[in-house]
Design a protein around this motif. Structure first.
Motif, PDB file in Angstrom:
ATOM      1  N   LEU A   1       0.832  -1.192   0.000  1.00 37.80           N
ATOM      2  CA  LEU A   1       0.000   0.000   0.000  1.00 37.80           C
ATOM      3  C   LEU A   1       0.872   1.249   0.000  1.00 37.80           C
ATOM      4  O   LEU A   1       1.784   1.392   0.826  1.00 37.80           O
ATOM      5  N   ASN A   2       0.600   2.168  -0.930  1.00 40.51           N
ATOM      6  CA  ASN A   2       1.363   3.414  -1.000  1.00 40.51           C
ATOM      7  C   ASN A   2       0.526   4.483  -1.689  1.00 40.51           C
ATOM      8  O   ASN A   2      -0.398   4.185  -2.454  1.00 40.51           O
ATOM      9  N   THR A   3       0.862   5.733  -1.429  1.00 40.78           N
ATOM     10  CA  THR A   3       0.069   6.840  -1.968  1.00 40.78           C
ATOM     11  C   THR A   3       0.250   6.998  -3.470  1.00 40.78           C
ATOM     12  O   THR A   3      -0.653   7.476  -4.156  1.00 40.78           O
ATOM     13  N   ALA A   4       1.384   6.608  -4.007  1.00 45.86           N
ATOM     14  CA  ALA A   4       1.620   6.768  -5.440  1.00 45.86           C
ATOM     15  C   ALA A   4       0.667   5.911  -6.260  1.00 45.86           C
ATOM     16  O   ALA A   4       0.090   6.369  -7.251  1.00 45.86           O
ATOM     17  N   ASP A   5       0.487   4.663  -5.849  1.00 44.17           N
ATOM     18  CA  ASP A   5      -0.346   3.745  -6.615  1.00 44.17           C
ATOM     19  C   ASP A   5      -1.797   3.693  -6.144  1.00 44.17           C
ATOM     20  O   ASP A   5      -2.671   3.238  -6.893  1.00 44.17           O
ATOM     21  N   HIS A   6      -2.059   4.139  -4.912  1.00 45.61           N
ATOM     22  CA  HIS A   6      -3.383   3.938  -4.332  1.00 45.61           C
ATOM     23  C   HIS A   6      -3.985   5.224  -3.783  1.00 45.61           C
ATOM     24  O   HIS A   6      -4.797   5.187  -2.859  1.00 45.61           O
ATOM     25  N   ALA A   7      -3.623   6.350  -4.390  1.00 45.20           N
ATOM     26  CA  ALA A   7      -4.091   7.649  -3.893  1.00 45.20           C
ATOM     27  C   ALA A   7      -5.608   7.767  -3.893  1.00 45.20           C
ATOM     28  O   ALA A   7      -6.200   8.393  -3.003  1.00 45.20           O
ATOM     29  N   GLU A   8      -6.268   7.168  -4.867  1.00 42.52           N
ATOM     30  CA  GLU A   8      -7.721   7.285  -4.995  1.00 42.52           C
ATOM     31  C   GLU A   8      -8.451   6.033  -4.512  1.00 42.52           C
ATOM     32  O   GLU A   8      -9.669   5.911  -4.698  1.00 42.52           O
ATOM     33  N   LEU A   9      -7.733   5.135  -3.899  1.00 40.82           N
ATOM     34  CA  LEU A   9      -8.319   3.857  -3.508  1.00 40.82           C
ATOM     35  C   LEU A   9      -9.430   4.034  -2.485  1.00 40.82           C
ATOM     36  O   LEU A   9      -9.300   4.794  -1.524  1.00 40.82           O
ATOM     37  N   ARG A  10     -10.528   3.316  -2.714  1.00 38.37           N
ATOM     38  CA  ARG A  10     -11.648   3.295  -1.784  1.00 38.37           C
ATOM     39  C   ARG A  10     -11.981   1.843  -1.435  1.00 38.37           C
ATOM     40  O   ARG A  10     -11.807   0.945  -2.261  1.00 38.37           O
ATOM     41  N   VAL A  11     -12.467   1.653  -0.212  1.00 39.33           N
ATOM     42  CA  VAL A  11     -12.782   0.311   0.289  1.00 39.33           C
ATOM     43  C   VAL A  11     -14.207   0.292   0.814  1.00 39.33           C
ATOM     44  O   VAL A  11     -14.649   1.211   1.508  1.00 39.33           O
ATOM     45  N   ARG A  12     -14.926  -0.759   0.476  1.00 41.70           N
ATOM     46  CA  ARG A  12     -16.287  -0.941   0.989  1.00 41.70           C
ATOM     47  C   ARG A  12     -16.215  -1.545   2.393  1.00 41.70           C
ATOM     48  O   ARG A  12     -15.529  -2.544   2.608  1.00 41.70           O
ATOM     49  N   THR A  13     -16.918  -0.948   3.327  1.00 45.13           N
ATOM     50  CA  THR A  13     -16.822  -1.369   4.727  1.00 45.13           C
ATOM     51  C   THR A  13     -18.093  -2.033   5.247  1.00 45.13           C
ATOM     52  O   THR A  13     -18.112  -2.511   6.383  1.00 45.13           O
ATOM     53  N   GLU A  14     -19.157  -2.063   4.434  1.00 43.50           N
ATOM     54  CA  GLU A  14     -20.378  -2.716   4.890  1.00 43.50           C
ATOM     55  C   GLU A  14     -20.215  -4.238   4.837  1.00 43.50           C
ATOM     56  O   GLU A  14     -19.254  -4.746   4.275  1.00 43.50           O
ATOM     57  N   ALA A  15     -21.139  -4.940   5.442  1.00 39.77           N
ATOM     58  CA  ALA A  15     -21.101  -6.405   5.429  1.00 39.77           C
ATOM     59  C   ALA A  15     -21.911  -6.929   4.254  1.00 39.77           C
ATOM     60  O   ALA A  15     -22.793  -6.250   3.738  1.00 39.77           O
ATOM     61  N   GLY A  16     -21.589  -8.144   3.820  1.00 42.37           N
ATOM     62  CA  GLY A  16     -22.363  -8.743   2.743  1.00 42.37           C
ATOM     63  C   GLY A  16     -21.745 -10.034   2.266  1.00 42.37           C
ATOM     64  O   GLY A  16     -20.526 -10.212   2.314  1.00 42.37           O
ATOM     65  N   SER A  17     -22.586 -10.940   1.809  1.00 39.31           N
ATOM     66  CA  SER A  17     -22.083 -12.218   1.319  1.00 39.31           C
ATOM     67  C   SER A  17     -21.209 -12.030   0.086  1.00 39.31           C
ATOM     68  O   SER A  17     -20.245 -12.775  -0.112  1.00 39.31           O
ATOM     69  N   THR A  18     -21.525 -11.043  -0.744  1.00 41.64           N
ATOM     70  CA  THR A  18     -20.727 -10.804  -1.950  1.00 41.64           C
ATOM     71  C   THR A  18     -19.402 -10.135  -1.626  1.00 41.64           C
ATOM     72  O   THR A  18     -18.533 -10.024  -2.497  1.00 41.64           O
ATOM     73  N   LEU A  19     -19.232  -9.690  -0.385  1.00 38.46           N
ATOM     74  CA  LEU A  19     -17.998  -9.024   0.040  1.00 38.46           C
ATOM     75  C   LEU A  19     -17.086  -9.965   0.809  1.00 38.46           C
ATOM     76  O   LEU A  19     -16.103  -9.524   1.405  1.00 38.46           O
ATOM     77  N   GLY A  20     -17.415 -11.247   0.813  1.00 42.42           N
ATOM     78  CA  GLY A  20     -16.546 -12.234   1.449  1.00 42.42           C
ATOM     79  C   GLY A  20     -16.916 -12.606   2.867  1.00 42.42           C
ATOM     80  O   GLY A  20     -16.141 -13.286   3.555  1.00 42.42           O
ATOM     81  N   ASP A  21     -18.094 -12.181   3.327  1.00 42.52           N
ATOM     82  CA  ASP A  21     -18.480 -12.445   4.707  1.00 42.52           C
ATOM     83  C   ASP A  21     -19.240 -13.751   4.900  1.00 42.52           C
ATOM     84  O   ASP A  21     -19.523 -14.138   6.034  1.00 42.52           O
ATOM     85  N   ALA A  22     -19.603 -14.408   3.807  1.00 36.38           N
ATOM     86  CA  ALA A  22     -20.338 -15.677   3.916  1.00 36.38           C
ATOM     87  C   ALA A  22     -19.352 -16.809   4.159  1.00 36.38           C
ATOM     88  O   ALA A  22     -19.032 -17.605   3.280  1.00 36.38           O
ATOM     89  N   VAL A  23     -18.843 -16.874   5.382  1.00 37.84           N
ATOM     90  CA  VAL A  23     -17.855 -17.882   5.766  1.00 37.84           C
ATOM     91  C   VAL A  23     -18.314 -18.561   7.053  1.00 37.84           C
ATOM     92  O   VAL A  23     -18.955 -17.945   7.909  1.00 37.84           O
ATOM     93  N   MET A  24     -17.959 -19.816   7.176  1.00 35.89           N
ATOM     94  CA  MET A  24     -18.359 -20.611   8.333  1.00 35.89           C
ATOM     95  C   MET A  24     -17.547 -20.274   9.581  1.00 35.89           C
ATOM     96  O   MET A  24     -18.041 -20.400  10.713  1.00 35.89           O
ATOM     97  N   ALA A  25     -16.300 -19.851   9.389  1.00 33.02           N
ATOM     98  CA  ALA A  25     -15.409 -19.612  10.525  1.00 33.02           C
ATOM     99  C   ALA A  25     -14.297 -18.669  10.092  1.00 33.02           C
ATOM    100  O   ALA A  25     -14.093 -18.428   8.895  1.00 33.02           O
ATOM    101  N   ALA A  26     -13.567 -18.141  11.081  1.00 35.80           N
ATOM    102  CA  ALA A  26     -12.436 -17.264  10.798  1.00 35.80           C
ATOM    103  C   ALA A  26     -11.346 -17.480  11.829  1.00 35.80           C
ATOM    104  O   ALA A  26     -11.629 -17.773  13.004  1.00 35.80           O
ATOM    105  N   LEU A  27     -10.114 -17.340  11.395  1.00 33.32           N
ATOM    106  CA  LEU A  27      -8.986 -17.454  12.310  1.00 33.32           C
ATOM    107  C   LEU A  27      -9.056 -16.384  13.398  1.00 33.32           C
ATOM    108  O   LEU A  27      -9.393 -15.228  13.126  1.00 33.32           O
ATOM    109  N   VAL A  28      -8.733 -16.769  14.614  1.00 34.46           N
ATOM    110  CA  VAL A  28      -8.626 -15.817  15.720  1.00 34.46           C
ATOM    111  C   VAL A  28      -7.335 -16.098  16.480  1.00 34.46           C
ATOM    112  O   VAL A  28      -6.803 -17.208  16.435  1.00 34.46           O
ATOM    113  N   VAL A  29      -6.843 -15.072  17.169  1.00 40.47           N
ATOM    114  CA  VAL A  29      -5.616 -15.214  17.943  1.00 40.47           C
ATOM    115  C   VAL A  29      -5.954 -15.126  19.429  1.00 40.47           C
ATOM    116  O   VAL A  29      -6.961 -14.506  19.807  1.00 40.47           O
TER     117      VAL A  29
END
Length: 239
Positions: free
Chosen positions: A7-35
């Motif tokens: 991640l750097n400002t030169a290549d990703h100056a206009e980068l935007r990220v979706r922060t809502e939840a959704g199955s199409t956004l990768g949240d439809a998972v049975m489990a997740a790693l935890v520490v």
């Protein structure tokens, strides 16, 4: 597919990220790693189970969201129905990487192929118009630091569990409201009998190394299996 970039400002100056939840956004998972460092927060909502890697025999800890692949019983229309989201889920599409130099410092990377990468004016900016980190990036950087530190130290936690032979495989029968049953298999949990039988020296060593609290949190978390069954049946009843 993944496409990791530093991640750097030169290549990703206009980068935007979706922060809502959704199955199409990768949240439809049975489990997740935890520490272990987040077990206290995780156990308030999710069962914590352990899985052995078939290739190297090493264990990892997971927060359980459902009983079958792709099932997340905490996922609503556009939000999670839980006050805490495990770090490994909440940091996406950001991740920790290292430079190619041997022993290089950890760097913030981003997966440009992740569905949370926004298109056009959607999502939240990662850098502002002056090239400075936005509050989103500050939050992600903090979480990545916690997650990275957790991964680095979790090895000692699992070594302690192995030393005292505290993990055992289990099968959990999921009673469904239609009268059928579903079985949860392939995971391990803390053997409470062996934990109770540890002598003072063993318990003292676990406490001194900071392992006793996450062990207790993992044990306490299994009461959430009942709540997970309730969510499963509610979903089945809704069709």
């Amino acid at each position: 597919m993944t496409s990791h970039e530093v991640l750097n400002t030169a290549d990703h100056a206009e980068l935007r990220v979706r922060t809502e939840a959704g199955s199409t956004l990768g949240d439809a998972v049975m489990a997740a790693l935890v520490v272990p460092q987040e077990f206290r927060q995780v156990q308030a909502h999710y069962p914590i189970v352990f899985r052995r890697d078939a290739e190297n025999g090493e264990f990892s800890a997971l927060a359980l969201f459902g009983f079958e692949n792709g099932e997340n019983l905490f996922l609503g229309e556009d939000a999670w129905d839980a006050r805490y989201i495990p770090l490994s889920i909440s940091v996406r599409p950001f991740l920790i990487g290292r430079s190619r130099d041997e022993g290089g410092e950890a760097q913030v990377h981003i997966d440009m192929d992740h569905p949370r990468i926004a298109i056009g004016e959607e999502g939240t900016r990662v850098f502002d118009e002056h090239g400075q980190a936005t509050p989103l990036l500050d939050e992600m950087s903090e979480k990545l630091g916690l997650l990275h530190a957790g991964y680095e130290t979790s090895k000692h936690f699992f070594e302690a569990l192995a030393r005292y032979d505290l993990l055992e495989p289990f099968v959990f029968e999921v009673p469904l409201s239609n009268g059928s049953k579903q079985s949860l298999v392939g995971f391990h949990m803390i053997n409470e009998d062996k934990l109770r039988s540890l002598d003072a020296d063993a318990l003292g060593a676990l406490q001194a190394d900071g392992h006793l609290m996450p062990i207790f949190m993992a044990v306490a978390s299994l009461s959430n299996l009942t709540e997970l069954v309730v969510r499963k049946n509610a979903k089945e009843d809704r069709g």
